[in-house]
Design a protein around this motif. Structure first.
Motif, short mmCIF file in Angstrom:
data_model
loop_
_atom_site.label_atom_id
_atom_site.label_comp_id
_atom_site.label_asym_id
_atom_site.label_seq_id
_atom_site.Cartn_x
_atom_site.Cartn_y
_atom_site.Cartn_z
N CYS A 145 -16.52 30.07 -41.85
CA CYS A 145 -17.36 28.95 -42.24
C CYS A 145 -16.71 28.14 -43.36
CB CYS A 145 -18.73 29.45 -42.70
SG CYS A 145 -19.61 30.41 -41.45
N GLY A 146 -16.41 28.80 -44.47
CA GLY A 146 -15.83 28.10 -45.60
C GLY A 146 -15.58 29.06 -46.74
N GLY A 147 -15.12 28.51 -47.83
CA GLY A 147 -14.81 29.33 -49.00
C GLY A 147 -15.38 28.70 -50.25
N ARG A 148 -15.46 29.51 -51.28
CA ARG A 148 -15.90 29.04 -52.59
C ARG A 148 -14.91 29.54 -53.63
NH1 ARG A 148 -17.84 26.21 -49.78
NH2 ARG A 148 -19.97 25.97 -49.15
N ASN A 149 -14.46 28.63 -54.48
CA ASN A 149 -13.51 28.95 -55.57
C ASN A 149 -12.19 29.51 -55.05
OD1 ASN A 149 -15.45 28.22 -57.54
ND2 ASN A 149 -16.43 30.20 -57.22
N ARG A 192 -5.35 32.05 -36.62
CA ARG A 192 -5.43 31.28 -37.86
C ARG A 192 -6.30 30.05 -37.68
NH1 ARG A 192 -0.81 29.36 -40.60
NH2 ARG A 192 0.31 31.19 -39.97
N THR A 193 -6.95 29.69 -38.77
CA THR A 193 -7.69 28.43 -38.79
C THR A 193 -6.68 27.30 -38.95
OG1 THR A 193 -7.97 28.38 -41.18
CG2 THR A 193 -9.69 29.50 -39.88
N GLU A 194 -7.15 26.11 -38.74
CA GLU A 194 -6.33 24.95 -39.04
C GLU A 194 -6.15 24.87 -40.55
OE1 GLU A 194 -6.72 20.12 -38.72
OE2 GLU A 194 -7.80 21.36 -37.28
N ALA A 195 -4.97 24.49 -40.98
CA ALA A 195 -4.74 24.28 -42.41
C ALA A 195 -5.38 22.94 -42.78
CB ALA A 195 -3.25 24.27 -42.73
N ILE A 196 -6.36 23.00 -43.69
CA ILE A 196 -7.06 21.78 -44.06
C ILE A 196 -6.69 21.39 -45.48
CG2 ILE A 196 -8.99 22.17 -42.48
CD1 ILE A 196 -10.62 23.15 -44.92
N GLU A 207 -13.99 23.90 -46.29
CA GLU A 207 -14.92 24.11 -45.18
C GLU A 207 -14.12 24.06 -43.88
OE1 GLU A 207 -18.15 24.85 -45.41
OE2 GLU A 207 -18.17 24.64 -47.60
N TRP A 208 -14.03 25.19 -43.18
CA TRP A 208 -13.31 25.23 -41.90
C TRP A 208 -14.26 25.08 -40.72
CZ3 TRP A 208 -11.80 28.70 -45.79
CH2 TRP A 208 -10.51 28.50 -46.28
N ASN A 209 -15.34 25.88 -40.70
CA ASN A 209 -16.26 25.91 -39.56
C ASN A 209 -15.49 26.02 -38.25
OD1 ASN A 209 -18.78 25.84 -40.90
ND2 ASN A 209 -18.40 23.71 -41.40
N GLU A 210 -14.63 27.01 -38.20
CA GLU A 210 -13.75 27.22 -37.04
C GLU A 210 -13.96 28.63 -36.50
OE1 GLU A 210 -9.01 26.83 -36.05
OE2 GLU A 210 -9.83 25.80 -37.80
N GLY A 264 -12.79 34.46 -55.62
CA GLY A 264 -13.78 33.61 -54.97
C GLY A 264 -14.34 34.35 -53.77
N ASN A 265 -14.78 33.59 -52.77
CA ASN A 265 -15.28 34.25 -51.57
C ASN A 265 -15.09 33.38 -50.35
OD1 ASN A 265 -17.77 32.60 -51.16
ND2 ASN A 265 -18.28 33.43 -53.15
N VAL A 266 -15.21 34.02 -49.20
CA VAL A 266 -15.13 33.33 -47.92
C VAL A 266 -16.37 33.73 -47.13
CG1 VAL A 266 -13.74 35.12 -46.78
CG2 VAL A 266 -13.61 32.77 -45.98
N THR A 267 -16.97 32.76 -46.43
CA THR A 267 -18.16 33.02 -45.63
C THR A 267 -17.75 33.12 -44.16
OG1 THR A 267 -19.56 31.87 -47.22
CG2 THR A 267 -20.46 32.18 -45.00
N VAL A 268 -18.17 34.24 -43.54
CA VAL A 268 -17.77 34.55 -42.16
C VAL A 268 -19.00 34.94 -41.36
CG1 VAL A 268 -16.33 36.06 -40.73
CG2 VAL A 268 -15.52 35.35 -42.99
N GLU A 269 -19.06 34.47 -40.12
CA GLU A 269 -20.10 34.86 -39.17
C GLU A 269 -19.42 35.58 -38.02
OE1 GLU A 269 -23.69 32.86 -36.51
OE2 GLU A 269 -22.15 31.58 -37.39
N LEU A 270 -20.01 36.69 -37.55
CA LEU A 270 -19.42 37.50 -36.49
C LEU A 270 -20.41 37.64 -35.33
CD1 LEU A 270 -18.08 40.33 -38.81
CD2 LEU A 270 -16.76 38.46 -37.82
N HIS A 271 -19.89 37.57 -34.09
CA HIS A 271 -20.72 37.72 -32.91
C HIS A 271 -19.91 38.50 -31.86
CE1 HIS A 271 -23.43 35.65 -29.70
NE2 HIS A 271 -23.62 36.95 -29.75
N PHE A 272 -20.40 39.67 -31.48
CA PHE A 272 -19.73 40.51 -30.49
C PHE A 272 -20.42 40.36 -29.14
CE2 PHE A 272 -19.33 44.59 -28.20
CZ PHE A 272 -17.97 44.51 -27.93
#
Length: 126
Positions: A11-15, A37-41, A49-52, A115-123
């Motif tokens: 989803c994205g990162g903070r700090n 890998r995500t796209e380098a933004i 914010e990647w949302n990838e 900092g942190n990274v926000t991740v969503e997982l779906h199996f």
């Protein structure tokens, strides 16, 4: 043993951005011998914010995803932080499961929390 597809949405990162420079930033996710890998933004602040969504084939029992945050400059591609995500509970019963967007601490070498990274997982089972 769970078999299927794991959707990993970064989803994205903070700090996360290097406070000493602006530039591109990306995440590389590892599961067993797979690497995506995500796209380098371009990031001119601390909150990219990647949302990838990255797709992984699950065929063996590996309990951990490794997420590495990298400077997106393909010349140096320096790791700026990392986190490990335990997915054992997600795969345990072999059925369809989801972990809603969750914030995971990112660590930088021996310097502590970065900092942190926000991740969503779906199996999705076979």
């Amino acid at each position: 043993m769970a078999r299927g597809t794991l959707d990993v949405r970064i989803c994205g990162g903070r700090n996360l951005s290097n406070p000493n420079k602006e530039g591109k930033i990306c995440c590389i996710v590892y599961y067993k011998d797979q690497q995506k890998r995500t796209e380098a933004i371009y990031c001119d602040g601390p909150d990219p914010e990647w949302n990838e969504t990255l797709l992984f084939t699950i065929a063996d029992h590996v309990e951990e995803l490794k997420v590495r945050v990298h400077d997106g400059d393909y010349v140096t591609e320096e790791e700026v932080g990392h986190c490990d995500i335990n997915i054992e509970g997600l795969l345990r019963d072999g059925g369809e499961n989801r972990i809603e967007p969750t914030s995971y601490d990112v660590w930088r070498n021996n310097e502590g929390n970065y900092g942190n990274v926000t991740v969503e997982l779906h199996f999705h089972p076979e």
